[in-house]
Design a protein around this motif. Structure first.
Motif, PDB file in Angstrom:
ATOM      1  N   MET A   1       0.775  -1.251  -0.121  1.00 55.26           N
ATOM      2  CA  MET A   1      -0.015   0.042  -0.116  1.00 55.26           C
ATOM      3  C   MET A   1       0.673   1.256  -0.029  1.00 55.26           C
ATOM      4  O   MET A   1       0.655   2.227  -0.740  1.00 55.26           O
ATOM      5  N   GLN A   2       2.102   1.284   0.807  1.00 52.51           N
ATOM      6  CA  GLN A   2       2.826   2.329   0.876  1.00 52.51           C
ATOM      7  C   GLN A   2       3.450   2.755  -0.739  1.00 52.51           C
ATOM      8  O   GLN A   2       3.748   3.584  -1.226  1.00 52.51           O
ATOM      9  N   ASP A   3       3.840   1.448  -1.118  1.00 53.47           N
ATOM     10  CA  ASP A   3       4.548   1.568  -2.590  1.00 53.47           C
ATOM     11  C   ASP A   3       3.683   2.186  -3.359  1.00 53.47           C
ATOM     12  O   ASP A   3       4.004   3.099  -4.201  1.00 53.47           O
ATOM     13  N   ILE A   4       2.220   1.957  -3.675  1.00 58.28           N
ATOM     14  CA  ILE A   4       1.396   2.411  -4.450  1.00 58.28           C
ATOM     15  C   ILE A   4       0.971   3.688  -4.040  1.00 58.28           C
ATOM     16  O   ILE A   4       0.528   4.551  -4.916  1.00 58.28           O
ATOM     17  N   TYR A   5       1.078   4.081  -2.710  1.00 52.12           N
ATOM     18  CA  TYR A   5       0.652   5.572  -2.435  1.00 52.12           C
ATOM     19  C   TYR A   5       1.998   6.271  -3.106  1.00 52.12           C
ATOM     20  O   TYR A   5       1.577   7.303  -3.628  1.00 52.12           O
ATOM     21  N   SER A   6       3.215   6.071  -2.878  1.00 49.68           N
ATOM     22  CA  SER A   6       4.505   6.703  -3.423  1.00 49.68           C
ATOM     23  C   SER A   6       4.134   6.754  -5.077  1.00 49.68           C
ATOM     24  O   SER A   6       4.389   7.694  -5.768  1.00 49.68           O
ATOM     25  N   ALA A   7       3.657   5.616  -5.538  1.00 47.31           N
ATOM     26  CA  ALA A   7       3.616   5.516  -7.164  1.00 47.31           C
ATOM     27  C   ALA A   7       2.336   6.609  -7.643  1.00 47.31           C
ATOM     28  O   ALA A   7       2.642   7.209  -8.601  1.00 47.31           O
ATOM     29  N   ASP A   8       1.508   6.514  -6.713  1.00 45.87           N
ATOM     30  CA  ASP A   8       0.171   7.405  -7.254  1.00 45.87           C
ATOM     31  C   ASP A   8       0.973   8.809  -6.923  1.00 45.87           C
ATOM     32  O   ASP A   8       0.376   9.677  -8.001  1.00 45.87           O
ATOM     33  N   GLY A   9       1.538   9.338  -6.063  1.00 48.47           N
ATOM     34  CA  GLY A   9       2.083  10.711  -6.145  1.00 48.47           C
ATOM     35  C   GLY A   9       2.968  10.971  -7.193  1.00 48.47           C
ATOM     36  O   GLY A   9       2.744  12.048  -7.737  1.00 48.47           O
ATOM     37  N   GLN A  10       3.982  10.000  -7.568  1.00 47.67           N
ATOM     38  CA  GLN A  10       4.698  10.376  -8.776  1.00 47.67           C
ATOM     39  C   GLN A  10       3.808  10.409  -9.946  1.00 47.67           C
ATOM     40  O   GLN A  10       4.158  11.218 -10.772  1.00 47.67           O
ATOM     41  N   ALA A  11       2.781   9.468 -10.201  1.00 47.33           N
ATOM     42  CA  ALA A  11       1.992   9.450 -11.415  1.00 47.33           C
ATOM     43  C   ALA A  11       1.089  10.473 -11.717  1.00 47.33           C
ATOM     44  O   ALA A  11       0.947  11.268 -12.728  1.00 47.33           O
ATOM     45  N   ALA A  12       0.661  10.993 -10.482  1.00 43.28           N
ATOM     46  CA  ALA A  12      -0.340  12.436 -10.498  1.00 43.28           C
ATOM     47  C   ALA A  12       0.583  13.426 -10.837  1.00 43.28           C
ATOM     48  O   ALA A  12      -0.107  14.125 -11.860  1.00 43.28           O
ATOM     49  N   LYS A  13       1.863  13.772 -10.713  1.00 44.14           N
ATOM     50  CA  LYS A  13       2.577  14.765 -11.039  1.00 44.14           C
ATOM     51  C   LYS A  13       2.995  14.771 -12.515  1.00 44.14           C
ATOM     52  O   LYS A  13       2.753  15.834 -13.125  1.00 44.14           O
ATOM     53  N   VAL A  14       3.266  13.707 -13.055  1.00 44.61           N
ATOM     54  CA  VAL A  14       3.577  13.437 -14.341  1.00 44.61           C
ATOM     55  C   VAL A  14       2.298  13.564 -15.224  1.00 44.61           C
ATOM     56  O   VAL A  14       2.272  13.918 -16.336  1.00 44.61           O
ATOM     57  N   THR A  15       1.404  13.131 -14.863  1.00 42.92           N
ATOM     58  CA  THR A  15       0.105  13.097 -15.406  1.00 42.92           C
ATOM     59  C   THR A  15      -0.574  14.530 -15.659  1.00 42.92           C
ATOM     60  O   THR A  15      -0.986  14.696 -16.731  1.00 42.92           O
ATOM     61  N   ARG A  16      -0.169  15.333 -14.688  1.00 45.44           N
ATOM     62  CA  ARG A  16      -0.462  16.822 -14.849  1.00 45.44           C
ATOM     63  C   ARG A  16       0.197  17.287 -15.997  1.00 45.44           C
ATOM     64  O   ARG A  16      -0.137  18.156 -16.900  1.00 45.44           O
TER      65      ARG A  16
END
Length: 164
Positions: free
Chosen positions: A14-29
């Protein structure tokens, strides 16, 4: 943290996906800003909202288990983000439709990482009899899969044809 049980793996992932989502949100913007097609731009913006909702859900679940949501850094997503920036944002692409096709490609690679991660988390939650967690995580999985499907539809019914 030592991984000595399925519960330990569950929290770690869960912590891994939490980090992944943070990174993905930034580049998706960033991908949304670079997109030419208005439907793609809108879908990417919706993707950011969905990713951020997933992060909020993960933070809530992880916190309820007494752990820190930011306890891991996802190196897998770090690589996918580097690829997205390199291929879709920094690469010299003179045709806007071709760039849009590349943006979809890179977004879907990140989405597939999320689908795999959320799928495992749902399975872990069910095995651990964490029914409420499983329901919340299934919603995250469904939203991620829906975003991926939206990108496939945009590609197949317009963007790829324009890029060709």
């Amino acid at each position: 943290m030592a991984l000595n049980s399925l519960k330990d793996i569950y929290i770690d992932q869960m912590q891994d996906i939490y980090s992944a989502d943070g990174q993905a949100a930034k580049v998706t913007r960033e991908l949304a800003e670079a997109a030419h097609n208005p439907k793609l731009k809108k879908a990417l913006q919706a993707g950011v909202e969905g990713i951020e909702e997933g992060r909020r859900t993960l933070a809530e679940i992880i916190g309820a288990h007494g752990a820190d949501p930011s306890g891991e850094f996802c190196k897998g997503m770090e690589g996918l983000v580097k690829e997205a920036r390199s291929h879709a944002l920094e690469e010299e692409i003179s045709d806007a439709d071709v760039r849009d096709a590349m943006i979809i490609t890179q977004y879907q690679r990140m989405a597939h990482y999320g689908i795999a991660g959320y799928g495992c988390l749902v399975a872990f939650a069910k095995r651990l009899d964490l029914t409420e967690d499983a329901v919340k995580l299934q919603k995250c999985l469904d939203a991620t899969a829906h975003g991926d499907q939206t990108m496939s539809e945009l590609a197949e019914f317009g963007i790829n044809e324009a890029a060709a």
